[in-house]
Design an enzyme around this catalytic site. Structure first.
Site, PDB file in Angstrom:
ATOM      1  N   ASN A 273      42.537  34.826  45.132  1.00 47.19           N
ATOM      2  CA  ASN A 273      42.293  33.565  44.435  1.00 47.19           C
ATOM      3  C   ASN A 273      43.586  33.144  43.749  1.00 47.19           C
ATOM      4  O   ASN A 273      44.272  33.976  43.152  1.00 47.19           O
ATOM      5  CB  ASN A 273      41.177  33.740  43.404  1.00 47.19           C
ATOM      6  CG  ASN A 273      39.836  34.039  44.056  1.00 47.19           C
ATOM      7  OD1 ASN A 273      39.533  33.514  45.120  1.00 47.19           O
ATOM      8  ND2 ASN A 273      39.045  34.891  43.431  1.00 47.19           N
TER       9      ASN A 273
ATOM     10  N   VAL B 109      42.214  35.742  36.253  1.00 37.45           N
ATOM     11  CA  VAL B 109      43.196  36.640  35.632  1.00 37.45           C
ATOM     12  C   VAL B 109      44.564  36.284  36.217  1.00 37.45           C
ATOM     13  O   VAL B 109      44.762  36.363  37.433  1.00 37.45           O
ATOM     14  CB  VAL B 109      42.867  38.130  35.888  1.00 37.45           C
ATOM     15  CG1 VAL B 109      43.972  39.031  35.331  1.00 37.45           C
ATOM     16  CG2 VAL B 109      41.517  38.504  35.261  1.00 37.45           C
TER      17      VAL B 109
ATOM     18  N   HIS C 288      41.579  41.065  46.139  1.00 40.05           N
ATOM     19  CA  HIS C 288      40.216  41.606  46.126  1.00 40.05           C
ATOM     20  C   HIS C 288      39.939  42.260  47.477  1.00 40.05           C
ATOM     21  O   HIS C 288      40.235  41.675  48.525  1.00 40.05           O
ATOM     22  CB  HIS C 288      39.178  40.498  45.959  1.00 40.05           C
ATOM     23  CG  HIS C 288      39.210  39.775  44.650  1.00 40.05           C
ATOM     24  ND1 HIS C 288      38.334  40.047  43.627  1.00 40.05           N
ATOM     25  CD2 HIS C 288      39.998  38.768  44.200  1.00 40.05           C
ATOM     26  CE1 HIS C 288      38.573  39.228  42.596  1.00 40.05           C
ATOM     27  NE2 HIS C 288      39.580  38.440  42.927  1.00 40.05           N
TER      28      HIS C 288
ATOM     29  N   GLN D 180      41.035  31.526  40.322  1.00 41.76           N
ATOM     30  CA  GLN D 180      41.718  32.667  39.699  1.00 41.76           C
ATOM     31  C   GLN D 180      41.431  32.681  38.198  1.00 41.76           C
ATOM     32  O   GLN D 180      41.645  31.681  37.517  1.00 41.76           O
ATOM     33  CB  GLN D 180      43.223  32.582  39.945  1.00 41.76           C
ATOM     34  CG  GLN D 180      43.987  33.798  39.408  1.00 41.76           C
ATOM     35  CD  GLN D 180      45.475  33.753  39.753  1.00 41.76           C
ATOM     36  OE1 GLN D 180      45.972  32.774  40.336  1.00 41.76           O
ATOM     37  NE2 GLN D 180      46.183  34.801  39.396  1.00 41.76           N
TER      38      GLN D 180
ATOM     39  N   HIS E 174      46.441  39.632  42.255  1.00 38.78           N
ATOM     40  CA  HIS E 174      45.593  40.741  42.707  1.00 38.78           C
ATOM     41  C   HIS E 174      44.936  40.369  44.027  1.00 38.78           C
ATOM     42  O   HIS E 174      44.630  39.200  44.274  1.00 38.78           O
ATOM     43  CB  HIS E 174      44.530  41.105  41.660  1.00 38.78           C
ATOM     44  CG  HIS E 174      43.755  39.932  41.149  1.00 38.78           C
ATOM     45  ND1 HIS E 174      44.266  39.051  40.226  1.00 38.78           N
ATOM     46  CD2 HIS E 174      42.510  39.488  41.454  1.00 38.78           C
ATOM     47  CE1 HIS E 174      43.364  38.120  39.965  1.00 38.78           C
ATOM     48  NE2 HIS E 174      42.294  38.355  40.707  1.00 38.78           N
TER      49      HIS E 174
ATOM     50  N   ASP F 195      36.550  46.669  40.509  1.00 39.86           N
ATOM     51  CA  ASP F 195      36.284  45.454  39.759  1.00 39.86           C
ATOM     52  C   ASP F 195      35.128  45.712  38.791  1.00 39.86           C
ATOM     53  O   ASP F 195      34.127  46.331  39.138  1.00 39.86           O
ATOM     54  CB  ASP F 195      35.934  44.292  40.709  1.00 39.86           C
ATOM     55  CG  ASP F 195      36.032  42.938  40.021  1.00 39.86           C
ATOM     56  OD1 ASP F 195      36.939  42.161  40.361  1.00 39.86           O
ATOM     57  OD2 ASP F 195      35.199  42.668  39.123  1.00 39.86           O
TER      58      ASP F 195
END
Ligand code: AMP
Ligand code: ZN
Length: 113
Positions: free
Chosen positions: A86, A95, A101, A93, A99, A29
């Site tokens: 998220n 993006v 994390h 969220q 995904h 990240d």
């Protein structure tokens, strides 16, 4: 125009990619929230877990297994770590490409903000 994670996956923009297989990539990240902060991202653009369908079952399972493996490889398995997905605006969220994390290397708190 493709999203930022699609552009990382197609190598249009750089990222520190730590793992790549036919279905997903793992990269660091850019704005880490913990000593270890990785993102596990499916190569196929899927907006969020909320838009996942029955046929995505295997992919979703794969993402979790890759996340756990990445956590192990970063020495997080012993003391523990946190996986976060998220989802949508209220989920935080930012993006719009699914995904997971992987966060670790410090004590996580609950409840999250
Ligand atoms: P979320 O807020 O759950 O959608 O998470 C998006 C994450 O992507 C944030 O933690 C960002 O720091 C991270 N991010 C955004 N752009 C990049 C990038 N170009 N390379 C790596 N991570 C990024
Ligand atoms: Zn995308």
């Amino acid at each position: 125009m493709s999203c930022v994670f699609c552009r990382i996956i197609s190598k249009e923009i750089p990222a520190e990619i730590l793992h790549e297989d036919p279905d997903c990539v793992v990269f660091k990240d850019i704005n880490p929230q913990a000593p270890v902060h990785l993102l596990v991202v499916p190569k196929r653009h899927l907006t969020s877990v909320a838009s996942a369908r029955e046929e995505d079952k295997q992919l979703l399972g794969h993402l979790l297994l890759v996340a756990a493996k990445a956590a192990r490889e970063h020495g997080l398995a012993d003391k523990g770590f946190r996986l976060v997905i998220n989802t949508g605006e209220r989920g935080g969220q930012t993006v719009g490409h699914l995904h997971v994390h992987v966060l670790g290397g410090r004590q996580m708190r609950w409840p999250p903000g």
